[in-house]
Design a protein around this motif. Structure first.
Motif, short mmCIF file in Angstrom:
data_model
loop_
_atom_site.label_atom_id
_atom_site.label_comp_id
_atom_site.label_asym_id
_atom_site.label_seq_id
_atom_site.Cartn_x
_atom_site.Cartn_y
_atom_site.Cartn_z
N GLU A 471 47.24 -4.38 28.37
CA GLU A 471 47.69 -5.33 27.34
C GLU A 471 48.41 -6.51 27.96
OE1 GLU A 471 47.23 -4.99 24.13
OE2 GLU A 471 46.74 -2.87 23.82
N SER A 472 49.18 -6.25 29.02
CA SER A 472 50.02 -7.33 29.53
C SER A 472 49.28 -8.19 30.54
CB SER A 472 51.30 -6.76 30.16
OG SER A 472 50.99 -5.59 30.88
N VAL A 473 49.21 -9.44 30.22
CA VAL A 473 48.48 -10.40 31.05
C VAL A 473 49.35 -10.83 32.23
CG1 VAL A 473 47.46 -12.70 31.08
CG2 VAL A 473 47.13 -11.20 29.10
N GLY A 474 48.69 -11.01 33.36
CA GLY A 474 49.41 -11.54 34.53
C GLY A 474 50.40 -10.54 35.12
N VAL A 475 50.00 -9.28 35.21
CA VAL A 475 50.88 -8.27 35.76
C VAL A 475 51.22 -8.60 37.21
CG1 VAL A 475 51.23 -5.80 36.04
CG2 VAL A 475 49.57 -6.64 34.39
N TYR A 476 50.17 -8.99 37.95
CA TYR A 476 50.43 -9.36 39.32
C TYR A 476 50.64 -10.86 39.35
CZ TYR A 476 50.36 -9.88 44.24
OH TYR A 476 50.75 -10.18 45.51
N GLY A 477 51.79 -11.29 39.70
CA GLY A 477 51.97 -12.72 39.69
C GLY A 477 53.36 -13.10 40.12
N GLY A 478 53.80 -14.21 39.59
CA GLY A 478 55.09 -14.72 40.00
C GLY A 478 54.98 -15.52 41.30
N TYR A 479 53.77 -15.67 41.80
CA TYR A 479 53.58 -16.46 43.02
C TYR A 479 52.94 -17.80 42.67
CZ TYR A 479 54.70 -12.32 45.72
OH TYR A 479 55.33 -11.25 46.27
N PRO A 480 53.26 -18.84 43.44
CA PRO A 480 52.61 -20.13 43.18
C PRO A 480 51.11 -20.01 43.44
CG PRO A 480 53.90 -20.18 45.22
CD PRO A 480 54.22 -18.90 44.55
N SER A 481 50.36 -20.95 42.84
CA SER A 481 48.90 -20.78 42.91
C SER A 481 48.37 -20.93 44.34
CB SER A 481 48.20 -21.74 41.96
OG SER A 481 48.81 -22.99 42.01
N TRP A 482 49.06 -21.70 45.18
CA TRP A 482 48.54 -21.78 46.56
C TRP A 482 48.63 -20.43 47.26
CZ3 TRP A 482 52.00 -20.44 50.28
CH2 TRP A 482 53.38 -20.61 50.01
N ALA A 483 49.66 -19.65 46.91
CA ALA A 483 49.79 -18.32 47.54
C ALA A 483 48.67 -17.40 47.06
CB ALA A 483 51.15 -17.72 47.21
N ILE A 484 48.37 -17.50 45.78
CA ILE A 484 47.25 -16.71 45.26
C ILE A 484 45.95 -17.19 45.91
CG2 ILE A 484 45.96 -16.12 43.15
CD1 ILE A 484 48.76 -14.87 43.26
N GLY A 485 45.88 -18.49 46.17
CA GLY A 485 44.72 -19.05 46.86
C GLY A 485 44.54 -18.43 48.24
N ILE A 486 45.64 -18.26 48.96
CA ILE A 486 45.55 -17.61 50.27
C ILE A 486 45.03 -16.19 50.10
CG2 ILE A 486 46.91 -16.71 52.23
CD1 ILE A 486 48.72 -19.14 51.97
N GLY A 487 45.54 -15.53 49.07
CA GLY A 487 45.08 -14.17 48.78
C GLY A 487 43.57 -14.14 48.60
#
Ligand code: TRP
Length: 514
Positions: A471-487
């Motif tokens: 149900e909960s959207v964005g459980v994994y997060g709290g990081y800036p989008s460039w960090a997710i980009g590295i991921g």
């Protein structure tokens, strides 16, 4: 000169168990078992183990053993289009070992400070401020933390000398690094059952939560855990089995490895929960709250805090971090050996010891980023992507490669020719259907959860999928989008190698004709 060999069957099995039994024993398995109740988690875990884990372990063992090469060479020999899958697996290994070694480096520092219980009074502050000196966010690197850097150098020196002679030295080292943590866990177990409150911990660990069986998330977690714990999809098991004789047994070794590994998981669950029960009893903190901690928080904050409460805290603190060290080191060097074997097959210009050195130095350099003051943040992102996507993708592609390109039946015959325990036709179904569907499903669900807009769309338009995607959207997060980009980079870059070779290489038969 022939290929290097293990000096005994035991050496091989110990090495495989040593790779499987790693840091995940302390923080992944107990955490999941606690979250869903062992009774509710162990059942899906065992099903996933038998239906997916063991068949895939057999696949990797037999591929390495039959082809007598590391992941790249073996996959290429299996089917010319799949050489790139080996590269995918090995790059993932490289990245995993780069940060895995940093966590071992933390454990190393902790073994040094544990006799004096350095964290006494404020385990949390000690870990984040004194040891990591963590920066305020992933965007602030804050320079290298030289203490961790030095510990990392020490870890790499240890790892290097464990593998510099390939299976010869690995075989000798694992005779120590596998039994020692088991023995120490048993000592902890005895200590645990003499502490008040341990039973409450065990109760939480063992109470079945039957509703969990209907929760798709539990099954997804179980599949992921089985993959992670058996060190599948990183080329490790392929490399290790390539040092076996071509006629050695496959099925029995797979079962032994899987069962011994699972017993170690269960054992560490008893220890972790017993200690948490004791801590809840001593401090009045609700057990659920303590058990909700996973990952580095459990090993470096909650557990040290609990140990601090015990008599002889210095001794038990020391033993605990020796457990982490010994569990970690043989997993780390198995990853290096996987890369090492893969590279060595491709060039005879260097000796094994030289290749191991180069591989180690590169992984060390890659790991330096994790010794900065933002290291733990970066580690969190990279680990998330490697364990959620790389493992599953490589595993999925391996089943496609063997199930559909090489032929499951052909591989089953190869296995049965050398094994005492014959595999039934069920194995073909597992490799051709159950495993790829299960893993493909896992990938899709994880991907939907990863992308908030996609997740929202599913919840809005296909509400029945909420049981699957949560149900909960964005459980994994709290990081800036460039960090997710590295991921994502960590997933996509090695994937491109696979795709490139897959689409440019001609299948062997066509090559012969033209
Ligand atoms: N099995 C290891 C653990 O439980 C983690 C791991 C996953 C691993 N894949 C690996 C270790 C490959 C070595 C090689 O901690």
């Amino acid at each position: 000169m022939g290929r290097k060999r293990w000096d005994s069957r035991l050496a091989f099995i110990l090495a495989a168990v040593g790779s499987a039994a790693g840091l995940g024993k302390i923080w992944r398995f107990p955490y999941l078992a606690g979250k869903y109740g062992a009774g509710g988690f162990i059942f899906p875990y065992l099903i996933a183990l038998f239906v997916l884990g063991v068949p895939l372990l057999m696949l990797e063992f037999s591929v390495g053993q039959k082809m007598q090469q590391g992941a790249i060479g073996s996959f290429e020999k299996l089917h010319s289009k799949f050489g790139g899958l080996g590269i995918f697996a090995l790059i993932s290994s490289f990245i995993l070992v780069a940060y895995y070694a940093v966590v071992i480096a933390w454990s190393f520092i902790y073994t040094l400070v544990s006799p004096k219980v350095g964290w006494s009074g404020d385990a949390q502050g000690y870990f984040f401020n004194n040891i990591l000196e963590v920066s305020e966010g992933i965007g602030v690197l804050g320079g290298i933390n030289w203490e961790i850097f030095a510990a990392l150098v020490a870890v790499w020196i240890i790892v290097y000398f464990c593998i510099w002679k390939g299976p010869d030295s690995v075989g000798k080292v694992v005779k120590w690094t596998v039994p020692i943590p088991i023995l120490l866990l048993l000592i902890f177990l005895i200590r645990t059952v003499t502490l008040p409150g341990f039973l409450q911990g065990w109760e939480l660990y063992l109470t079945p939560v039957w509703s969990a069986l209907l929760d798709p998330e539990v099954w997804i977690q179980a599949i992921a855990q089985v993959f992670f714990t058996l060190s599948l999809a990183f080329g490790v098991m392929v490399a290790y089995s390539s040092y076996k004789d071509e006629k050695a047994d496959v099925t029995k070794d797979s079962w032994i490895t899987a069962i011994v590994n699972s017993c170690i998981s269960l054992l560490s669950g008893f220890v972790v929960f017993g200690i948490l029960g004791y801590m809840a009893y001593q401090t009045g903190t609700p057990l659920k709250e303590l058990a909700g901690e996973s990952g580095v928080g459990l090993a470096f904050v909650v557990f040290p805090k609990a140990i601090e409460l015990m008599p002889l805290a210095g001794l038990f603190g020391f033993l605990f971090f020796v457990i982490l060290l010994t569990l970690g080191v043989d997993s780390a060097f198995s990853l290096v050996e996987a890369v090492n074997a893969g590279v060595q097959d491709k060039t005879d210009r260097w000796h094994a010891a030289q290749v191991a050195f180069i591989v180690g130095v590169i992984a060390f350099i890659l790991g330096i980023i994790f010794t900065t003051r933002a290291g733990i943040h970066i580690l969190d992102v990279v680990d998330h992507f490697i364990t959620t996507y790389n493992i599953v993708l490589v595993g999925f592609l391996e089943t496609i490669m063997v199930g559909w390109y090489y032929g499951a039946e052909k591989m089953r015959k190869v296995i049965n020719k050398v094994s005492d325990w014959h595999l039934g036709k069920w194995w073909n179904y597992s490799i051709k259907w159950v495993a790829p569907i299960g893993l493909g499903f896992l990938l899709i669900i994880n991907f939907i959860k990863e992308v908030p807009s996609l997740h929202k769309w599913f919840l809005a338009n296909l509400p029945w999928t909420s049981a699957l995607v949560g149900e909960s959207v964005g459980v994994y997060g709290g990081y800036p989008s460039w960090a997710i980009g590295i991921g994502w980079g960590v997933v996509v870059v090695p994937l491109l190698f696979f795709l490139y070779f897959f689409f440019t290489k001609k299948p062997e038969a066509e090559v012969v004709e033209s």
